[in-house]
Design a protein around this motif. Structure first.
Motif, short mmCIF file in Angstrom:
data_model
loop_
_atom_site.label_atom_id
_atom_site.label_comp_id
_atom_site.label_asym_id
_atom_site.label_seq_id
_atom_site.Cartn_x
_atom_site.Cartn_y
_atom_site.Cartn_z
N ARG A 1 44.39 27.65 36.41
CA ARG A 1 43.10 27.12 37.06
C ARG A 1 42.62 27.82 38.09
NH1 ARG A 1 46.10 26.07 41.31
NH2 ARG A 1 48.24 25.69 40.49
N GLY B 1 50.81 22.62 49.62
CA GLY B 1 49.74 23.02 48.64
C GLY B 1 48.74 24.03 49.08
N ASN C 1 48.98 30.54 37.50
CA ASN C 1 48.23 29.31 37.28
C ASN C 1 47.21 29.46 36.39
OD1 ASN C 1 50.31 28.07 39.09
ND2 ASN C 1 49.09 29.04 40.80
N ASP D 1 46.72 33.21 50.62
CA ASP D 1 46.89 31.60 50.91
C ASP D 1 48.17 31.53 52.00
OD1 ASP D 1 47.37 28.75 50.71
OD2 ASP D 1 48.06 29.09 48.88
N PHE E 1 45.07 32.60 37.32
CA PHE E 1 45.58 32.74 38.51
C PHE E 1 46.76 33.63 38.75
CE2 PHE E 1 46.16 30.48 42.71
CZ PHE E 1 47.18 30.83 43.18
#
Ligand code: AMP
Ligand code: GLY
Length: 421
Positions: A287, A226, A285, A212, A269
């Protein structure tokens, strides 16, 4: 089968797209959904916080499986509400979603079960946290314990910054009660990788890796967001790293949760830092990542519903996850001003140019249908994903595809996937 997806972002769009490819599925619903999801699913205007309303809908429509995309309903116990009513649902129960809901819980779990992670201390008293800062090495990382829309982590270069951070989290309550408890953590150096895994409570199967880009500007400068773009796979996530992580992180976490009586079923995650000391967990995480899902799911060969059913039924060990031998890059198109102040309501053009394309996709995040026009309706507006034979190819295709779309104030990073190892 009838499937309901709960959420409204780019992540739920790619989930809906992948579910639409399943041979087991006849009808898809999404609550509340968005303008892009409406292409695959009937969007239902029920709030993601209205657990009873969602369960009533699932019962009335005889939904066979509900998939929860978002963190907040999971952390607040939506799965428990569905299960209590005998409704099939995919996601961790509240007692397991605490892995994302409380950073202090997850740090304590990792310590207890020797899962590699940064050194830390936990504080509920601001004076004690401030006193601790005096003997720290910098940089240091401050983490508000609870959910903060991805904004509860501060990396402080100096003592002054750390003291300001403690004040704003613990005393001024910048993140509300999420900051009642503070984790102060050692700063880790290395390459960051995100790995998403399917879990059935005992078995864990990791998907392909992704990376990311969280900062708003090129070269990882500016404020955290985000996520401004992703690529998959990560060139740093080698077979050796995967083997280490599987044993000492993924399976160790699922086993630890089982030992604690908090069996984890759903998507786990793992935010990892590949340090010179080996891989360490930055965060959990509970999800799919957003926008990690937008590069991982388009590369997955399996029927997602078969895999999810196996998780819900405790039969994940029967499944072999398979990914294409290719690469994907997702570039987020945001509204100028994001992650601070931005305007919405601008008409988006060019979306129709993606219809029927197999190698590039546009996933909606903040959009809405206004009298037949699709207009901007959030900070992150769209995610443009392209597949390619390798990362450089996927990157070229993704950036070419971003040119097809226009709206006033369109902003994107120009270096997504540039650091290819
Ligand atoms: P999180 O919300 O926990 O993913 O944190 C947001 C970002 O902060 C991560 O993606 C990392 O880039 C960074 N971060 C979190 N924890 C640490 C750490 N201990 N050392 C260095 N960077 C960190
Ligand atoms: N992209 C990071 C997240 O979904 O939390």
């Amino acid at each position: 089968m009838k499937v309901l997806i709960v959420g409204s972002g780019g992540r739920e769009h790619v989930i809906a797209w992948k579910v639409s490819k399943s041979k087991l599925v006849d009808e898809i619903y999404c609550a509340p959904g968005n303008a892009g999801i409406a292409e695959f699913a009937k969007c239902i205007p029920i709030k993601t916080s209205d657990f009873d309303g969602l369960a009533d809908f699932a019962e009335k429509e005889k939904i066979d499986l509900t998939i929860i995309g978002m963190d907040e309903p999971l952390v607040n116990g939506i799965v428990d509400v569905f299960e209590a009513r005998g409704l099939a649902v995919f996601g961790p129960r509240k007692e397991a979603a605490i892995l994302e809901g409380s950073k202090a819980f997850s740090k304590d779990l990792m310590k207890k079960y020797n899962i590699p992670s940064a050194e830390y201390d936990t504080f509920t008293d601001a004076d004690e946290a401030m006193a601790y800062i005096n003997k720290c090495k910098f940089p240091i990382v401050l983490k508000a314990d609870g959910l903060c829309l991805g904004k509860g982590v501060l990396i402080c270069e100096t003592k002054e910054e750390a003291l300001d951070g403690i004040k704003s989290i613990m005393l001024d309550k910048q993140f509300g009660s999420a900051g009642d408890t503070l984790v102060i953590e050692e700063f880790l150096v290395g390459k960051e990788v995100s790995v998403l895994a399917f879990c059935d409570g005992k078995t864990v199967k990791a998907m392909t890796s992704a990376q990311d880009h969280k900062r708003i500007y090129d070269n990882d400068e500016g404020l955290n967001t985000g996520g401004m773009g992703t690529f998959s796979p990560s060139p740093y996530y080698t077979k050796e790293v995967d083997e280490f992580c599987h044993k000492y992180i993924y399976q160790a976490t699922v086993d630890a949760m089982k030992m604690e009586g908090r069996e984890f079923v759903g998507i786990l995650f793992f935010g990892l830092m590949l340090t010179s000391d080996g891989p360490k967990v930055l965060e959990y995480n509970v999800r799919f990542g957003d926008p990690e899902a937008q590069v991982v799911l388009p590369r997955m060969k399996n029927d997602i519903i078969e895999v999810i059913k196996a998780c819900v039924e405790g039969k994940l060990s029967d499944i072999q996850l398979e990914f294409e031998d290719n690469a994907a890059v997702c570039v987020i198109l945001a509204s100028e001003g994001y992650p601070l102040k931005y305007d919405t309501g601008y008409k988006i053009t060019g979306l129709d140019k993606f219809k029927g394309k197999e190698e590039s996709f546009v996933f909606h995040a903040g959009t809405k249908d206004q009298g037949g026009d699709i207009v901007t309706n959030g900070g992150r507006v769209l995610g443009v994903t392209a597949l390619g034979k390798d990362l450089a190819d996927a990157r070229d295709k993704a950036y070419k595809a971003t040119e097809l779309i226009d709206f006033q104030g369109k902003y994107m990073r120009t270096d997504i996937g540039k650091d290819l190892g």
